[in-house]
Design a protein around this motif. Structure first.
Motif, PDB file in Angstrom:
ATOM      1  N   HIS A  16       0.978  -9.076  -4.648  1.00 35.20           N
ATOM      2  CA  HIS A  16       1.234  -9.485  -3.129  1.00 35.20           C
ATOM      3  C   HIS A  16       0.873  -8.364  -2.108  1.00 35.20           C
ATOM      4  CE1 HIS A  16       2.899 -11.162   0.533  1.00 35.20           C
ATOM      5  NE2 HIS A  16       4.049 -10.082   0.529  1.00 35.20           N
ATOM      6  N   ALA A  17       0.002  -8.574  -1.155  1.00 35.33           N
ATOM      7  CA  ALA A  17      -0.169  -7.763  -0.154  1.00 35.33           C
ATOM      8  C   ALA A  17      -0.649  -6.303  -0.009  1.00 35.33           C
ATOM      9  CB  ALA A  17       1.067  -7.955   0.727  1.00 35.33           C
TER      10      ALA A  17
ATOM     11  N   TYR B  36       0.757  -1.295  -0.145  1.00 34.99           N
ATOM     12  CA  TYR B  36      -0.006  -0.121   0.043  1.00 34.99           C
ATOM     13  C   TYR B  36       0.671   1.365  -0.025  1.00 34.99           C
ATOM     14  CZ  TYR B  36      -4.725   1.974   0.780  1.00 34.99           C
ATOM     15  OH  TYR B  36      -6.040   2.503   0.293  1.00 34.99           O
ATOM     16  N   SER B  37       1.979   1.334   0.866  1.00 37.73           N
ATOM     17  CA  SER B  37       2.553   2.638   1.131  1.00 37.73           C
ATOM     18  C   SER B  37       3.453   2.869  -0.128  1.00 37.73           C
ATOM     19  CB  SER B  37       3.371   2.599   2.263  1.00 37.73           C
ATOM     20  OG  SER B  37       4.128   1.402   2.223  1.00 37.73           O
ATOM     21  N   GLU B  38       3.989   1.746  -0.932  1.00 38.42           N
ATOM     22  CA  GLU B  38       4.619   1.549  -2.188  1.00 38.42           C
ATOM     23  C   GLU B  38       3.843   2.302  -3.301  1.00 38.42           C
ATOM     24  OE1 GLU B  38       7.931   1.011  -2.070  1.00 38.42           O
ATOM     25  OE2 GLU B  38       7.565   0.651   0.189  1.00 38.42           O
ATOM     26  N   THR B  39       2.680   1.885  -3.232  1.00 42.21           N
ATOM     27  CA  THR B  39       1.783   2.303  -4.383  1.00 42.21           C
ATOM     28  C   THR B  39       0.884   3.474  -4.312  1.00 42.21           C
ATOM     29  OG1 THR B  39       0.315   0.576  -3.793  1.00 42.21           O
ATOM     30  CG2 THR B  39       1.708  -0.046  -5.473  1.00 42.21           C
ATOM     31  N   GLU B  40       0.476   4.055  -2.990  1.00 40.71           N
ATOM     32  CA  GLU B  40      -0.360   4.948  -2.677  1.00 40.71           C
ATOM     33  C   GLU B  40       0.226   5.747  -1.240  1.00 40.71           C
ATOM     34  OE1 GLU B  40      -4.308   4.127  -2.860  1.00 40.71           O
ATOM     35  OE2 GLU B  40      -4.953   6.242  -2.505  1.00 40.71           O
TER      36      GLU B  40
ATOM     37  N   THR C 188       1.893   0.276   5.278  1.00 34.09           N
ATOM     38  CA  THR C 188       0.657   0.982   4.978  1.00 34.09           C
ATOM     39  C   THR C 188       0.709   2.249   5.294  1.00 34.09           C
ATOM     40  OG1 THR C 188      -0.744  -1.067   4.840  1.00 34.09           O
ATOM     41  CG2 THR C 188      -1.892   1.157   5.159  1.00 34.09           C
ATOM     42  N   SER C 189       0.429   3.447   4.814  1.00 36.47           N
ATOM     43  CA  SER C 189       0.695   4.653   5.144  1.00 36.47           C
ATOM     44  C   SER C 189      -0.390   5.240   6.219  1.00 36.47           C
ATOM     45  CB  SER C 189       0.979   5.883   4.217  1.00 36.47           C
ATOM     46  OG  SER C 189       1.556   5.304   2.796  1.00 36.47           O
TER      47      SER C 189
ATOM     48  N   ARG D 198      -4.325  -1.244 -13.466  1.00 39.09           N
ATOM     49  CA  ARG D 198      -2.962  -0.949 -14.243  1.00 39.09           C
ATOM     50  C   ARG D 198      -2.325  -2.480 -14.429  1.00 39.09           C
ATOM     51  NH1 ARG D 198       0.127   3.512 -14.591  1.00 39.09           N
ATOM     52  NH2 ARG D 198       2.455   2.832 -15.232  1.00 39.09           N
ATOM     53  N   TYR D 199      -2.742  -3.310 -13.630  1.00 39.29           N
ATOM     54  CA  TYR D 199      -2.064  -4.634 -13.677  1.00 39.29           C
ATOM     55  C   TYR D 199      -2.889  -5.856 -13.924  1.00 39.29           C
ATOM     56  CZ  TYR D 199       1.715  -1.737 -11.617  1.00 39.29           C
ATOM     57  OH  TYR D 199       2.532  -0.845 -11.659  1.00 39.29           O
ATOM     58  N   GLY D 200      -4.278  -5.680 -13.636  1.00 34.46           N
ATOM     59  CA  GLY D 200      -5.228  -6.877 -13.691  1.00 34.46           C
ATOM     60  C   GLY D 200      -4.858  -8.072 -14.564  1.00 34.46           C
ATOM     61  N   GLY D 201      -4.776  -7.634 -15.627  1.00 36.74           N
ATOM     62  CA  GLY D 201      -4.598  -8.446 -16.685  1.00 36.74           C
ATOM     63  C   GLY D 201      -3.194  -9.544 -16.770  1.00 36.74           C
ATOM     64  N   ASN D 202      -2.247  -8.975 -15.894  1.00 36.18           N
ATOM     65  CA  ASN D 202      -1.163  -9.553 -16.032  1.00 36.18           C
ATOM     66  C   ASN D 202      -0.829 -10.232 -14.315  1.00 36.18           C
ATOM     67  OD1 ASN D 202      -0.315  -8.769 -18.520  1.00 36.18           O
ATOM     68  ND2 ASN D 202       0.005  -6.761 -17.812  1.00 36.18           N
ATOM     69  N   VAL D 203      -2.131 -10.327 -13.782  1.00 33.87           N
ATOM     70  CA  VAL D 203      -1.998 -11.114 -12.519  1.00 33.87           C
ATOM     71  C   VAL D 203      -2.677 -12.176 -12.478  1.00 33.87           C
ATOM     72  CG1 VAL D 203      -2.744 -10.659 -10.049  1.00 33.87           C
ATOM     73  CG2 VAL D 203      -1.538  -8.745 -11.081  1.00 33.87           C
ATOM     74  N   TYR D 204      -2.200 -13.330 -12.073  1.00 31.69           N
ATOM     75  CA  TYR D 204      -2.905 -14.648 -12.014  1.00 31.69           C
ATOM     76  C   TYR D 204      -3.546 -14.745 -10.562  1.00 31.69           C
ATOM     77  CZ  TYR D 204       0.942 -17.444 -10.205  1.00 31.69           C
ATOM     78  OH  TYR D 204       1.935 -18.121  -9.493  1.00 31.69           O
ATOM     79  N   ALA D 205      -2.644 -14.388  -9.448  1.00 30.00           N
ATOM     80  CA  ALA D 205      -3.227 -14.657  -8.127  1.00 30.00           C
ATOM     81  C   ALA D 205      -2.957 -13.308  -7.360  1.00 30.00           C
ATOM     82  CB  ALA D 205      -2.496 -15.812  -7.687  1.00 30.00           C
ATOM     83  N   TRP D 206      -3.758 -12.969  -6.622  1.00 23.16           N
ATOM     84  CA  TRP D 206      -3.475 -11.968  -5.450  1.00 23.16           C
ATOM     85  C   TRP D 206      -3.478 -12.484  -4.079  1.00 23.16           C
ATOM     86  CZ3 TRP D 206      -2.936  -6.806  -6.560  1.00 23.16           C
ATOM     87  CH2 TRP D 206      -3.507  -6.313  -7.894  1.00 23.16           C
ATOM     88  N   ASP D 207      -2.408 -12.022  -3.213  1.00 25.39           N
ATOM     89  CA  ASP D 207      -2.331 -12.084  -1.981  1.00 25.39           C
ATOM     90  C   ASP D 207      -3.276 -11.096  -1.461  1.00 25.39           C
ATOM     91  OD1 ASP D 207      -1.024 -14.441  -1.568  1.00 25.39           O
ATOM     92  OD2 ASP D 207       0.971 -13.255  -1.442  1.00 25.39           O
ATOM     93  N   VAL D 208      -4.584 -10.989  -1.441  1.00 26.28           N
ATOM     94  CA  VAL D 208      -5.540 -10.079  -1.030  1.00 26.28           C
ATOM     95  C   VAL D 208      -5.248  -9.309   0.037  1.00 26.28           C
ATOM     96  CG1 VAL D 208      -7.850  -9.212  -1.123  1.00 26.28           C
ATOM     97  CG2 VAL D 208      -7.159 -11.129  -2.735  1.00 26.28           C
ATOM     98  N   VAL D 209      -5.133 -10.093   1.270  1.00 25.39           N
ATOM     99  CA  VAL D 209      -5.425  -9.844   2.520  1.00 25.39           C
ATOM    100  C   VAL D 209      -3.915 -10.620   3.105  1.00 25.39           C
ATOM    101  CG1 VAL D 209      -6.035  -9.369   4.988  1.00 25.39           C
ATOM    102  CG2 VAL D 209      -7.290  -8.901   2.816  1.00 25.39           C
ATOM    103  N   ASN D 210      -3.172 -10.152   3.876  1.00 28.33           N
ATOM    104  CA  ASN D 210      -1.865 -10.719   4.491  1.00 28.33           C
ATOM    105  C   ASN D 210      -1.942 -10.632   6.052  1.00 28.33           C
ATOM    106  OD1 ASN D 210       0.724 -11.920   4.200  1.00 28.33           O
ATOM    107  ND2 ASN D 210       1.793  -9.773   4.041  1.00 28.33           N
ATOM    108  N   GLU D 211      -1.638 -11.660   6.579  1.00 30.75           N
ATOM    109  CA  GLU D 211      -1.377 -11.804   8.019  1.00 30.75           C
ATOM    110  C   GLU D 211      -2.408 -11.133   8.982  1.00 30.75           C
ATOM    111  OE1 GLU D 211       2.547 -10.337   8.300  1.00 30.75           O
ATOM    112  OE2 GLU D 211       3.420 -11.887   7.168  1.00 30.75           O
ATOM    113  N   ALA D 212      -3.586 -11.420   8.639  1.00 36.20           N
ATOM    114  CA  ALA D 212      -4.912 -10.891   9.574  1.00 36.20           C
ATOM    115  C   ALA D 212      -5.023 -11.587  10.833  1.00 36.20           C
ATOM    116  CB  ALA D 212      -5.937 -10.298   8.933  1.00 36.20           C
TER     117      ALA D 212
END
Ligand code: GLA
Length: 353
Positions: free
Chosen positions: A80-81, A48-52, A88-89, A119-133
């Motif tokens: 990822h994540a 999150y903090s890297e992209t926004e 996260t900011s 931006r990336y959806g078509g080039n992603v095959y899997a997401w780590d949507v939520v990490n370590e909750a």
């Protein structure tokens, strides 16, 4: 480069072989990635903090470099994540001077997911949507299932659900994963199962569980098998998402990760400063046994990703280093500091034939 065959090719009939990379090292590893891997994960560049870093100001330059490399390699990315309590900011949790309401946080997660997917959806095959909750085992008090994070304090478990709903809306074709560590310990496993069950009961699409598999102690292979079976029984696909075997696993006689200040930490530092062939061979042996288990569950495991490519750069170089200590090499990956395959790579290839 050595003449051994491709690890990814040898494992085609079992699962993908992935590695975490960063915008800074992906070009240097290109040859190894091209030969031995068929999946990559941005180690930090999609967090999150890297992209926004500020609301609505998206910074995609670093992630773009990883996606450019993936395109050249002709592969899709394991993303990822985006929603994690770290990296996260602070603005995400704030509404001016006040705490943000859950609704505002969900709107932000939605806008963030939308921007990433556009931006990336078509080039992603899997997401780590939520990490370590899920919460860790060793903390007193708190919620029995969830980590006491800023997200949880403000939203309860609703932020996890919001993240999955948004990602499902914007990335309908990619698989959606929940990702966590300590996933083979019986108590944490139960928490992860409850977390995922609740998501599914509330109608969220959860396709898979990401088993991080960072090893700081010797694996308990029976618990690993039990965990794979437990998670698979939820109807989930499994990815091994962050595999590495710290030198700690070869010398640590306690059953937990040692941190600066823990009893035994200084002795551990002395031991790892002397990475004897026996200790390095132990890491090799652990890789061989782990892959034996992974292969035997290839009906439910689709990808095994190491958290890094080669020992010249890994996050563990900085782990447990308090600044006054020298950098501690951990030798945790499949390729050595000179990008050569370690002995276990040949064994893994042979075992896959
Ligand atoms: C966790 C996260 C990863 C990474 C590692 C340490 O496992 O999921 O993104 O930050 O910690 O590098």
């Amino acid at each position: 480069m050595s003449s051994i065959m491709s690890l990814a090719k040898a494992y085609e009939k079992y699962f993908k072989i992935g590695a975490a990379v960063s915008c800074r090292n992906v070009d240097g590893y290109y040859g190894l990635l091209e030969k031995h891997f068929n999946s990559i994960t941005p180690e930090n560049d999609m967090k999150y903090s890297e992209t926004e870093p500020q609301e609505g100001r998206f910074t995609f330059e670093n992630a773009d470099k990883v996606f450019d490399a993936a395109e050249r390699l002709g592969i899709k990315v394991r993303a990822h994540a985006p929603v994690w309590h770290n990296q996260t900011s602070p603005w995400v949790y704030k509404d001016g001077e006040k705490d943000a309401s859950p609704e505002l946080i969900y709107e932000r997660i939605d806008a963030h997911s939308k921007a990433l997917c556009e931006r990336y959806g078509g080039n992603v095959y899997a997401w780590d949507v939520v990490n370590e909750a899920a919460r860790d085992d060793d903390k007193e008090g708190g919620d029995p299932v969830y980590r006491d994070s800023e997200y949880f304090r403000l939203c309860g478990p609703g932020f996890i659900e919001a993240a999955f709903r948004s990602m499902d809306k914007y990335s309908p074709d990619a698989q959606l994963f929940y990702n966590d560590y300590g996933e083979c310990g019986p108590a944490k496993r139960e928490r992860i199962v409850s977390l995922i069950r609740r998501l599914k009961d509330r109608g969220c699409r959860v396709d898979g569980f990401g088993m991080q598999q960072h090893y700081f102690t010797e694996p308990d292979y029976d618990e690993l098998k039990r965990s794979i079976e437990t998670y698979a029984a939820l109807g989930l696909r499994l990815h091994i998402t962050e595999l590495d075997i710290s030198l700690m696993a070869a010398v640590n006689r306690s059953d937990r990760r040692l941190k600066p200040g823990d009893p035994g930490f200084d002795e551990y530092i002395r031991e790892v400063m002397d990475p004897t062939p026996e200790k390095l061979a132990k890491i090799n042996g652990i890789y061989v046994r782990l892959f034996e288990v992974y292969r035997s569950y290839s009906d439910v495991i689709d990808c095994v990703t190491t958290w890094g490519v080669a020992d010249d750069y890994t996050w563990l170089d900085f782990f447990g280093s308090d600044g006054s200590r020298p950098k501690i090499k951990q030798y945790p990956l499949l390729f050595d500091e000179r990008h050569q395959p370690k002995p276990c790579v040949e064994e893994l290839i042979r075992a896959a034939q």
